[in-house]
Design an enzyme around this catalytic site. Structure first.
Site, PDB file in Angstrom:
ATOM      1  N   MET A 148       0.849  -1.199   0.000  1.00  0.00           N
ATOM      2  CA  MET A 148       0.000   0.000   0.000  1.00  0.00           C
ATOM      3  C   MET A 148       0.889   1.255   0.000  1.00  0.00           C
ATOM      4  SD  MET A 148      -3.456  -0.949   2.029  1.00  0.00           S
ATOM      5  CE  MET A 148      -2.862  -0.662   3.665  1.00  0.00           C
ATOM      6  N   HIS A 153       9.022   1.173   3.608  1.00  0.00           N
ATOM      7  CA  HIS A 153      10.110   1.219   4.584  1.00  0.00           C
ATOM      8  C   HIS A 153      11.023   0.014   4.350  1.00  0.00           C
ATOM      9  CE1 HIS A 153       7.752  -1.858   6.553  1.00  0.00           C
ATOM     10  NE2 HIS A 153       6.727  -1.039   6.688  1.00  0.00           N
ATOM     11  N   HIS A 207       9.505  -3.391   3.458  1.00  0.00           N
ATOM     12  CA  HIS A 207       9.090  -3.598   2.060  1.00  0.00           C
ATOM     13  C   HIS A 207      10.309  -3.844   1.177  1.00  0.00           C
ATOM     14  CE1 HIS A 207       5.696  -0.921   3.527  1.00  0.00           C
ATOM     15  NE2 HIS A 207       5.037  -1.940   3.043  1.00  0.00           N
ATOM     16  N   GLN A 232     -10.563  -2.595   2.087  1.00  0.00           N
ATOM     17  CA  GLN A 232     -10.108  -3.261   3.307  1.00  0.00           C
ATOM     18  C   GLN A 232     -10.090  -2.334   4.525  1.00  0.00           C
ATOM     19  OE1 GLN A 232      -6.145  -4.107   1.382  1.00  0.00           O
ATOM     20  NE2 GLN A 232      -5.362  -3.803   3.453  1.00  0.00           N
ATOM     21  N   VAL A 287      10.747  -7.051   9.774  1.00  0.00           N
ATOM     22  CA  VAL A 287      11.936  -6.209   9.995  1.00  0.00           C
ATOM     23  C   VAL A 287      11.627  -5.285  11.173  1.00  0.00           C
ATOM     24  CG1 VAL A 287      13.464  -4.469   8.974  1.00  0.00           C
ATOM     25  CG2 VAL A 287      12.582  -6.342   7.556  1.00  0.00           C
TER      26      VAL A 287
HETATM   27  O1  PAF Z   1      -0.327  -5.673   3.559  1.00  0.00           O
HETATM   28  C1  PAF Z   1      -0.703  -4.792   2.762  1.00  0.00           C
HETATM   29  O2  PAF Z   1       0.011  -3.832   2.494  1.00  0.00           O
HETATM   30  C2  PAF Z   1      -2.074  -4.909   2.114  1.00  0.00           C
HETATM   31  O3  PAF Z   1      -2.988  -5.486   2.972  1.00  0.00           O
HETATM   32  C3  PAF Z   1      -2.054  -5.642   0.761  1.00  0.00           C
HETATM   33  C4  PAF Z   1      -1.599  -7.089   0.901  1.00  0.00           C
HETATM   34  C5  PAF Z   1      -1.119  -4.919  -0.206  1.00  0.00           C
HETATM   35  C6  PAF Z   1      -3.457  -5.665   0.151  1.00  0.00           C
HETATM   36  O4  PAF Z   1      -3.961  -4.387  -0.028  1.00  0.00           O
END
Ligand code: PAF
Length: 286
Positions: free
Chosen positions: A30, A34, A37, A61, A178
């Site tokens: 999303m 950081h 990721h 979500q 992390v």
């Molecule tokens: O973990 C996340 O950043 C989100 O829930 C995802 C898996 C990208 C789905 O929107």
């Protein structure tokens, strides 16, 4: 690294890579990236020849009153980090591109049982939103493998289940959380913490570690362990949402006989909700 915003461009770029014989890896995010990721992207570059990342703050979500509007959007900085980490292609669609007919009539993917309890209890509809967007993204990218952080433990379990149940030929890889030097799990939401809250936040991981340590020493009175650490969280100024010991694979409440455990926590610091977990397999030597 190219950035594309439409499904059409995404499919064309992935098809080109495939026609060159490349294996495709996918890291959905999303944004507001950081080091956690970046570690996922790095892992992907070690496994495949072409790494696709997505940045999409998925409204489906987020519940009413959650932080959808204030969720940080930092595309330019994210692009730099992805480029540096070796990402090949970024898919950064708009809400209209992802949900061209709106969200009300959108087909949903729901994963019962695993989505219930824990974060599913306090965020109704959250995992349906995650499972739906991840299924859509998987169909758009059609990767060979996809990589997720283990910090979102329940989310990872839900995604593994949907891939299995819907026969998607995608390998799902979970990467270790992390942490900052003081133990706090890296999260895009940490940026919401005031200086004082940030100083208090490492108690979340300390609580998990204390429980894990006691279990390793042979303690099996789970309610007593939980109660002591709930008190510790509250004493540090947090408002616990849940703190639970579950079976690591099924996520059912753990029994004293279980050997493969996960301790999961969610707690509010002010209005910021932090989650974390610690996997403890008593049969694996440390
Ligand atoms: O973990 C996340 O950043 C989100 O829930 C995802 C898996 C990208 C789905 O929107």
């Amino acid at each position: 690294m190219n950035t594309v915003k439409t499904v059409r461009e995404l499919r064309a770029a992935v098809a080109r890579a495939r026609s060159e014989g490349k294996r495709i890896g996918f890291v959905p995010t999303m944004g507001n990236l950081h080091s956690g990721h970046v570690a996922l992207i790095t892992k992907a570059t070690q496994r495949v020849d072409f790494v696709v990342a997505s940045i999409f703050v998925n409204p489906l979500q987020f519940g009413a009153g959650e932080d959808l509007d204030k969720y940080p959007r930092t595309l330019a900085a994210d692009q730099e980090k992805l480029l540096e980490a070796g990402c090949s292609l970024l898919f950064a669609p708009t809400v209209e591109e992802m949900y061209p007919d709106g969200m009300a009539g959108q087909t949903r993917v729901s994963v019962p049982q695993l989505s219930e309890g824990l974060c599913g209890a306090s965020r109704p509809g959250h995992f349906e939103g995650v499972a739906t967007v991840v299924s859509k993204l998987f169909n758009m990218v059609q990767p060979d493998l996809a990589i997720f952080g283990q910090k979102d433990y329940q989310q990872l379990a839900v995604i593994r289940a949907l891939v299995h149940d819907l026969n998607m030929p995608i390998q799902i890889i979970g990467e270790p959380t992390v942490r900052a030097a003081d133990g706090l799990a890296l999260s895009s939401r940490n940026g919401f913490l005031s200086e004082e809250q940030r100083a208090a936040a490492p108690v979340v991981y300390r609580s998990l570690s204390n429980i894990a340590e006691s279990i390793k020493q042979g303690e099996r009175d789970f309610p007593a362990l939980i109660s002591a650490q709930l008190q510790q969280l509250e004493a540090a100024g947090l408002r616990p949402d849940y703190l639970e010991i579950r079976h690591a694979l099924t996520l059912r409440p753990a029994t004293a006989e279980d050997r493969d455990l996960v301790i999961l926590v969610a707690a509010f610091l002010g209005t910021t909700r932090l989650i974390d977990n610690l996997h403890l397999n008593l049969d694996t030597p440390v």
